[in-house]
Design an enzyme around this catalytic site. Structure first.
Site, PDB file in Angstrom:
ATOM      1  N   CYS A 268      76.747  -1.534  25.132  1.00 10.59           N
ATOM      2  CA  CYS A 268      76.805  -1.263  26.562  1.00 10.59           C
ATOM      3  C   CYS A 268      77.782  -2.225  27.238  1.00 10.59           C
ATOM      4  CB  CYS A 268      75.419  -1.388  27.167  1.00 10.59           C
ATOM      5  SG  CYS A 268      74.383   0.026  26.787  1.00 10.59           S
TER       6      CYS A 268
ATOM      7  N   LYS B 113      64.193  -0.475  19.483  1.00 11.84           N
ATOM      8  CA  LYS B 113      65.607  -0.446  19.058  1.00 11.84           C
ATOM      9  C   LYS B 113      66.080  -1.841  18.642  1.00 11.84           C
ATOM     10  CE  LYS B 113      69.404  -0.441  22.180  1.00 11.84           C
ATOM     11  NZ  LYS B 113      70.161  -1.627  21.838  1.00 11.84           N
ATOM     12  N   ASN B 114      65.833  -2.807  19.513  1.00 10.85           N
ATOM     13  CA  ASN B 114      66.397  -4.139  19.249  1.00 10.85           C
ATOM     14  C   ASN B 114      65.708  -4.852  18.096  1.00 10.85           C
ATOM     15  OD1 ASN B 114      68.205  -3.681  21.240  1.00 10.85           O
ATOM     16  ND2 ASN B 114      67.364  -5.136  22.710  1.00 10.85           N
TER      17      ASN B 114
ATOM     18  N   ASP C   3      67.062  -7.043  30.107  1.00 10.16           N
ATOM     19  CA  ASP C   3      66.996  -5.607  29.811  1.00 10.16           C
ATOM     20  C   ASP C   3      66.105  -4.850  30.794  1.00 10.16           C
ATOM     21  OD1 ASP C   3      68.743  -5.753  27.732  1.00 10.16           O
ATOM     22  OD2 ASP C   3      67.259  -5.618  26.140  1.00 10.16           O
TER      23      ASP C   3
ATOM     24  N   ARG D 277      80.618 -10.229  26.252  1.00 13.20           N
ATOM     25  CA  ARG D 277      79.940 -10.248  24.959  1.00 13.20           C
ATOM     26  C   ARG D 277      80.856 -10.653  23.796  1.00 13.20           C
ATOM     27  NH1 ARG D 277      75.879  -5.157  24.716  1.00 13.20           N
ATOM     28  NH2 ARG D 277      74.393  -6.690  23.989  1.00 13.20           N
TER      29      ARG D 277
ATOM     30  N   ARG E 187      70.784   6.259  23.340  1.00 11.87           N
ATOM     31  CA  ARG E 187      71.063   5.172  22.390  1.00 11.87           C
ATOM     32  C   ARG E 187      69.788   4.390  22.095  1.00 11.87           C
ATOM     33  NH1 ARG E 187      75.501   1.194  23.852  1.00 11.87           N
ATOM     34  NH2 ARG E 187      74.523   0.411  21.989  1.00 11.87           N
TER      35      ARG E 187
HETATM   36  C1  UD1 Z   1      70.597  -8.732  22.715  1.00  8.68           C
HETATM   37  C2  UD1 Z   1      70.061  -7.344  22.957  1.00  8.68           C
HETATM   38  C3  UD1 Z   1      70.287  -6.956  24.400  1.00  8.68           C
HETATM   39  C4  UD1 Z   1      69.724  -7.989  25.346  1.00  8.68           C
HETATM   40  C5  UD1 Z   1      70.249  -9.386  25.006  1.00  8.68           C
HETATM   41  C6  UD1 Z   1      69.606 -10.497  25.817  1.00  8.68           C
HETATM   42  C7  UD1 Z   1      70.329  -6.207  20.816  1.00  8.68           C
HETATM   43  C8  UD1 Z   1      71.042  -5.180  20.030  1.00  8.68           C
HETATM   44  N1  UD1 Z   1      70.748  -6.410  22.069  1.00  8.68           N
HETATM   45  O1  UD1 Z   1      72.005  -8.677  22.924  1.00  8.68           O
HETATM   46  O2  UD1 Z   1      69.614  -5.698  24.621  1.00  8.68           O
HETATM   47  O3  UD1 Z   1      70.102  -7.667  26.665  1.00  8.68           O
HETATM   48  O4  UD1 Z   1      69.989  -9.663  23.617  1.00  8.68           O
HETATM   49  O5  UD1 Z   1      68.228 -10.440  25.719  1.00  8.68           O
HETATM   50  O6  UD1 Z   1      69.373  -6.813  20.364  1.00  8.68           O
HETATM   51  N2  UD1 Z   1      77.444 -14.700  24.204  1.00  8.68           N
HETATM   52  C9  UD1 Z   1      78.624 -15.421  24.089  1.00  8.68           C
HETATM   53  N3  UD1 Z   1      79.098 -15.668  22.834  1.00  8.68           N
HETATM   54  C10 UD1 Z   1      78.464 -15.246  21.705  1.00  8.68           C
HETATM   55  C11 UD1 Z   1      77.270 -14.518  21.832  1.00  8.68           C
HETATM   56  C12 UD1 Z   1      76.772 -14.250  23.096  1.00  8.68           C
HETATM   57  O7  UD1 Z   1      79.216 -15.818  25.087  1.00  8.68           O
HETATM   58  O8  UD1 Z   1      78.957 -15.503  20.598  1.00  8.68           O
HETATM   59  C13 UD1 Z   1      76.904 -14.415  25.556  1.00  8.68           C
HETATM   60  C14 UD1 Z   1      76.842 -12.920  25.884  1.00  8.68           C
HETATM   61  O9  UD1 Z   1      78.084 -12.451  26.346  1.00  8.68           O
HETATM   62  C15 UD1 Z   1      75.760 -12.910  26.950  1.00  8.68           C
HETATM   63  C16 UD1 Z   1      74.811 -14.032  26.511  1.00  8.68           C
HETATM   64  O10 UD1 Z   1      75.548 -14.835  25.594  1.00  8.68           O
HETATM   65  O11 UD1 Z   1      76.337 -13.228  28.187  1.00  8.68           O
HETATM   66  C17 UD1 Z   1      73.535 -13.564  25.838  1.00  8.68           C
HETATM   67  O12 UD1 Z   1      73.854 -12.685  24.792  1.00  8.68           O
HETATM   68  P1  UD1 Z   1      72.944 -12.501  23.514  1.00  8.68           P
HETATM   69  O13 UD1 Z   1      71.613 -13.172  23.691  1.00  8.68           O
HETATM   70  O14 UD1 Z   1      73.739 -12.831  22.317  1.00  8.68           O
HETATM   71  O15 UD1 Z   1      72.673 -10.921  23.572  1.00  8.68           O
HETATM   72  P2  UD1 Z   1      72.953  -9.870  22.442  1.00  8.68           P
HETATM   73  O16 UD1 Z   1      72.438 -10.376  21.138  1.00  8.68           O
HETATM   74  O17 UD1 Z   1      74.344  -9.377  22.540  1.00  8.68           O
END
Ligand code: UD1
Length: 418
Positions: free
Chosen positions: A116, A22-23, A304, A121, A398
């Site tokens: 989720c 998925k990711n 994850d 986020r 999902r």
């Molecule tokens: C992706 C994956 C998710 C996985 C995560 C970490 C997808 C669709 N999802 O999520 O399954 O759990 O990587 O491996 O690929 N953050 C901020 N500001 C930002 C962006 C992120 O504060 O602008 C924070 C988030 O709230 C979180 C942390 O950074 O606490 C890590 O998030 P991130 O690595 O961006 O995860 P996702 O890309 O949302």
């Protein structure tokens, strides 16, 4: 959606092909909108997040043909649009349409992405970095608006090592003017496959250890790409096998992406045969506790997998402490494990969980609150004595295209409650 019913106690035996990731798929679908041509993805999982992303692409005028696990996206005659809030708001990966829409149409209007409910986020890091590339962005409570007559390459060091930010910047940089360097980028395998996909489409990308250099502006052309197997699903099935006992082979997966779980299985002295794209595991031992474990960016212990591992450790031979360092609200499934009779205590700050292993779990009626947490409850149900009913399965589908069928093919007693 109907719940899943499980009668616990069966070992997992047999061979299973692991579905596409998925990711990995979702950023590739967003990238398809950058290409003035046809993208063909094979091994594309049939899951609701992929259907949602395809619907969003069709709103931009992409012509989509889906035949089993092959999807073609013709993005030759696309036009600017504001994606549907209901669909975009239901998944995190819709945020990647920000860079893509900016690159292709010089403007973007994006409903705040959802996904989720595992933490706040925000998109602050995404927006900050895109601003450095020349985008004008305003963010309200529900929408983000952006425009850029031309994105400009530059040296970027995002505020945190984030999967989403790294993907967003790669997508922006391939269409930007000049060279972009993304420093301290995330290194998850899904980022590598996005780079491979874009390189196959003609992008000029140099993928180094902890930085990515992109020479923007290359003409992107038709591309055919195979989505890699889902490393989180493979690791989750390995956890299930370790928990209930198994003699199984998983294939269609890059085993070098399963480092954490395979080294744990090695420590447990399970019988393992590991090839590049399949792993055979035979396990009949009691789960070994892990005194301290914390989630970390790749190649560390994946967030994850945290809830599934907590469920596995519920029947370990001692006490384990698991700390969630990435998301603020990702211990919901751990709390639900108490209903199986597990001894699980979540700290007041909701960041760490202490699990005192017990020999037995009993069947329970539980509710998933997010995707991976739902899979953790299924693991507990497979291990428990008696019947378990898991509600909230709309979260599970999902990311999983056939979890019930997969596990049944391995001998589990599991079914959708019709
Ligand atoms: C992706 C994956 C998710 C996985 C995560 C970490 C997808 C669709 N999802 O999520 O399954 O759990 O990587 O491996 O690929 N953050 C901020 N500001 C930002 C962006 C992120 O504060 O602008 C924070 C988030 O709230 C979180 C942390 O950074 O606490 C890590 O998030 P991130 O690595 O961006 O995860 P996702 O890309 O949302």
């Amino acid at each position: 959606m109907e719940p899943i019913v499980i009668k616990g106690g069966n070992r997992l035996t047999g061979r299973l092909r692991v579905q596409g990731s998925k990711n990995a798929t979702l950023p590739l679908l967003a990238a398809a909108l950058l290409i003035d041509g046809v993208t063909t993805l094979t091994n594309c999982p049939d899951i609701t997040d992929v259907s949602g992303m395809l619907k969003l692409l069709s709103q931009f005028g992409c012509r989509i043909v889906r035949c089993q696990h092959t999807v073609t996206i013709d993005a030759r005659n696309v036009y600017y649009c504001e994606p549907d809030a209901g669909i975009a708001g239901a998944m995190r990966a819709s945020s990647l349409l920000l860079a893509v829409s900016l690159a292709r149409f010089h403007q973007a209007a994006l409903p705040m992405p959802g996904g989720c409910t595992i933490g706040k986020r925000p998109l602050d890091g995404h927006m900050e970095a895109l601003r450095q590339m020349g985008a004008h962005i305003t963010a309200g409570e529900r929408n983000v608006f952006a425009e850029a007559s031309c994105l400009a390459g530059c040296v970027l060091e995002p505020m945190l090592q984030s999967v989403g930010i790294t993907e967003q910047l790669i997508l922006a940089a391939v269409c930007a003017k000049g060279v972009t360097t993304i420093k301290k980028c995330a290194r998850e395998p899904e980022i590598f496959s996005l780079c491979q996909f874009l390189q196959a489409a003609g992008a000029d990308i140099l993928y180094l250890d902890d930085e990515i250099m992109i020479c923007g502006g290359a003409t992107l052309h038709d591309v055919c790409f195979e989505v890699p197997g889902d490393r989180i699903i493979a690791a989750s099935y390995l956890c299930m096998g370790l928990s209930v006992g198994c003699d199984m082979t998983l294939y269609g997966i890059e085993t070098n992406q399963l480092t954490w779980i395979l080294s744990y299985a090695k420590k447990m002295q399970c019988h393992l045969e590991i090839e590049q794209e399949h792993v055979h595991i035979r396990a009949d031992k009691q789960i070994e506790h892990i005194p301290y474990l914390e989630t970390a960016v790749y190649p560390g212990f994946p967030t994850d997998l945290q809830s599934v591992v907590c469920a596995m450790l519920a029947t370990a031979d001692g006490t384990s402490v698991v700390v969630e360092t990435i998301f603020e609200n990702r211990l919901q499934a751990a709390k639900e494990l108490g209903k199986f009779g597990a001894d699980v205590r979540v700290d007041e700050e909701n960041r760490s969980v202490t699990i005192v292993g017990r020999k037995h779990l009993n069947g329970a009626v539980v509710a998933a609150k997010e995707l991976r947490g739902g899979v953790a409850l299924i693991l507990a149900g497979l291990r428990a004595e008696g019947e378990t009913t898991v509600y909230g399965c709309e979260y599970i589908v999902r990311g999983h295209e056939s979890i019930v069928e997969d596990l049944r093919s391995l001998g589990a007693q599991i079914a959708w409650m019709r």
